[in-house]
Design an enzyme around this catalytic site. Structure first.
Site, mmCIF file in Angstrom:
data_model
loop_
_atom_site.group_PDB
_atom_site.id
_atom_site.type_symbol
_atom_site.label_atom_id
_atom_site.label_comp_id
_atom_site.label_asym_id
_atom_site.label_seq_id
_atom_site.Cartn_x
_atom_site.Cartn_y
_atom_site.Cartn_z
ATOM 1 N N CYS A 381 -0.363 -2.103 0.188
ATOM 2 C CA CYS A 381 -1.535 -2.628 0.899
ATOM 3 C C CYS A 381 -1.645 -4.135 0.699
ATOM 4 O O CYS A 381 -0.915 -4.889 1.322
ATOM 5 C CB CYS A 381 -2.792 -1.876 0.478
ATOM 6 S SG CYS A 381 -4.095 -2.025 1.700
ATOM 7 N N HIS A 507 -1.363 3.227 1.435
ATOM 8 C CA HIS A 507 -1.300 3.504 -0.010
ATOM 9 C C HIS A 507 -0.478 4.767 -0.275
ATOM 10 O O HIS A 507 -1.040 5.852 -0.386
ATOM 11 C CB HIS A 507 -2.718 3.704 -0.558
ATOM 12 C CG HIS A 507 -3.535 2.470 -0.588
ATOM 13 N ND1 HIS A 507 -3.554 1.606 -1.653
ATOM 14 C CD2 HIS A 507 -4.369 1.946 0.326
ATOM 15 C CE1 HIS A 507 -4.367 0.598 -1.403
ATOM 16 N NE2 HIS A 507 -4.873 0.771 -0.200
ATOM 17 N N GLU A 509 0.717 5.759 -2.895
ATOM 18 C CA GLU A 509 0.434 6.341 -4.214
ATOM 19 C C GLU A 509 -0.508 7.545 -4.141
ATOM 20 O O GLU A 509 -0.512 8.382 -5.038
ATOM 21 C CB GLU A 509 -0.131 5.279 -5.172
ATOM 22 C CG GLU A 509 -1.516 4.733 -4.855
ATOM 23 C CD GLU A 509 -1.505 3.514 -3.922
ATOM 24 O OE1 GLU A 509 -0.522 3.339 -3.180
ATOM 25 O OE2 GLU A 509 -2.490 2.751 -3.924
#
Ligand code: GLN
Length: 540
Positions: A381, A507, A509
């Protein structure tokens, strides 16, 4: 349908979320469909507007809900897909109740905490039960027993259990058994008092999970059993795990917590098969390889601010049988001392998401250092925006290139506000949020890593790559490896002639699990490990 409630006592940060998630892993492995839910007693409508100093990471779901980081544990430990139904705050409860009152839905009644607020809380448990069709709903109550703001939630679950009937609910109280150095022993009194507090409210826990630094011996277990009114086998030792939070399910299994829960809830299921999970732990404890990667951020002292990033890096390690040592680098230190002195020796550099100007120049220096020295770089990001600014300044020679988030008057706004954000004035829940499709470009490293062309990834941002600069970048070798399907929004970039330089506007993650490591993290750790060993890049 069965309901498990997880409460906490004595102090906060006891790992209630992890306990709930780890129990979820075990129950799923017993063949039960599980749904998890978190109640947060604060008045914010969601944590989206809270500072990481207050709250740690904001975890984003597919539907764009900005939620508590415990929901990240739920998704990482189980296969449940969560939505905004799975995180309820007091702010949301009161918002709904007050809206109902304004709409005249209470038909002239006095609106009160009991029954209106508590009914709304109970409704959210029923809603999740209906929507998820899960066999077991696990509801975690945030905060600590005894907090004034948590009382309506505890009252609501007490009533809920009464209505659900015998054998359908199970209360787990997670508490703290401190080790007092001067006395050289563990002390049970705080647990006794916390359970007493819970019983005062009308909740008698079925299981007490005791967080402790040292093993809980039989005598202590007997004491807790006697004074807290639970059978001996329901006093569970939840000792600090030695290596990794992913040991939690195995630890609870050793303590037979899942077995006990199933007996309390009259569930007949086979014992869980945790062989695959044991293999994950083996790779975490005794990996074949090791690598050190840096995470360059501004909330570095805070363990929770980049929670999902740290976890996803570790998952990337599991995929490569590689232990990941995470070096937390304060971006402002790079500004003071230079990138070389701080980042040398790292196998990879990750710049995670973020907001605000502090530390930005340090992150840009980190991206430059990674690009020039061919150190694997993963931008998440803000980390993609940083890589873009750095490339514009260094390669395109646009010295003052910046994001309009940090310099409104930059002559080269290579990162600018999303069109859809121009009229947005409210702060809460108004970013570009949640899962969005992204189309990958054939022949790119990103497409190779994902092994597919259309992916869905979670977003949380207001700024984007400025398309006015696309051609210029492309000509200089900047690769746009993923865009929104209409081609308008840049979603992933990468650099050629570099072992691994990939950054995404989304994102990744948030979608990584220990047993399903995310491809971008898997590739990053593979590259980081290979770079350190000066071998050719491992092809995935
Ligand atoms: N601050 C940047 C934006 O709003 C990046 C956000 C993030 O990293 N989550 O676009």
């Amino acid at each position: 349908m069965k309901f498990i409630f997880v409460t906490g006592g004595v102090v906060s940060s006891l790992g209630k979320g992890l306990t709930a998630a780890a129990l979820g892993t075990l129950l799923e492995n017993r063949g039960l469909k599980v749904a998890l839910q978190k109640f947060d007693p604060y008045l914010n409508v969601d944590p989206g507007t809270m500072s990481p100093y207050q709250h740690g990471e904001v975890y984003v779901l597919d539907d764009g809900a900005e939620t508590d980081l415990d929901l990240g544990h739920y998704e990482r430990f189980t296969s449940t897909k969560l939505s905004r139904m799975n995180n309820l705050t007091s702010g949301q409860v009161y918002q709904t109740v007050l809206n109902n009152e304004r709409e005249g839905k209470y038909l002239g009644k006095t609106v009160q905490v009991i029954p209106h607020v508590t009914d709304e809380i109970k409704r959210r448990i029923h809603n999740l039960a209906e929507q998820s069709k899960a066999a077991v709903i696990i509801t975690e109550i945030g905060g600590t027993t005894g907090d004034i703001e948590g009382l309506p939630f505890l009252e609501a679950i007490r009533e809920f259990a009464l209505e659900a009937g015998i054998g359908n609910t199970c209360f787990i109280h997670v508490t703290y058994v401190p080790f007092i150095k001067a006395a050289g022993e563990l002390k049970t009194k705080p647990t006794q008092q916390s359970v007493a507090k819970l019983r005062e409210i009308g909740i008698a826990p079925n299981i007490i999970a005791c967080r402790c630094e040292k093993p809980l011996d039989k005598e202590l277990r007997q004491k807790i059993s006697m004074f807290c009114n639970v059978p001996l086998e329901a006093v569970i030792e939840a000792k600090d795990v030695d290596h990794s939070i992913y040991e939690m399910p195995l630890m609870l299994q050793r303590e037979r917590m899942d077995d006990l829960v199933c007996r309390i809830l009259h569930l007949t299921t086979p014992a869980p098969n945790m062989a695959y999970w044991q293999e994950i732990i083996r790779k975490l404890i005794a990996p074949q390889h090791r690598v050190r990667v840096g995470v360059v951020g501004k909330y570095i002292g805070l363990q929770d601010a980049y929670k999902s990033v740290y976890e996803a890096l570790i998952h990337g390690g599991v995929a490569n049988d590689c232990g990941v040592e995470i070096v937390q680098v304060d971006a402002e230190e790079i500004e003071k001392h230079g990138a070389k002195s701080i980042l040398s020796g790292l196998g990879g550099i990750c710049v995670p998401g973020g907001f605000g100007e502090r530390g930005i120049e340090g992150k840009i220096l980190a991206a430059k250092f990674a690009r020039e020295n061919k150190i694997p770089y993963l931008g998440l990001c803000l980390g993609m925006q940083i890589a873009t600014i750095e490339f514009a300044r260094s390669i395109l020679k646009l010295d003052k290139a910046h994001s309009t988030e940090f310099d409104e008057n930059t002559p080269h706004p290579v990162i600018a506000l999303l069109d859809a954000q121009r009229k947005v004035t409210k702060k809460g829940g108004t970013m570009r949020l949640g899962a969005q499709p992204c189309q990958l470009t054939l022949g790119t490293k990103a497409a190779e890593l994902y092994g597919s062309f259309v992916i869905q990834e979670r977003h949380r941002h207001r700024y984007e790559f400025n398309n006015a600069y696309r051609e210029k970048f492309e000509k200089a070798g900047f690769i746009f490896s993923g865009t929104s399907p209409d081609g308008k929004l840049v979603e992933i970039i990468e650099l050629k002639d570099h072992p691994y330089f990939i950054a995404s506007q989304f994102h990744p993650e948030f979608l990584s699990k220990p047993h399903q490591p995310h491809p971008l993290f898997k590739g990053f750790i593979a590259a980081a490990h290979q770079t350190i060993h000066h071998k050719p890049l491992y092809v995935i």
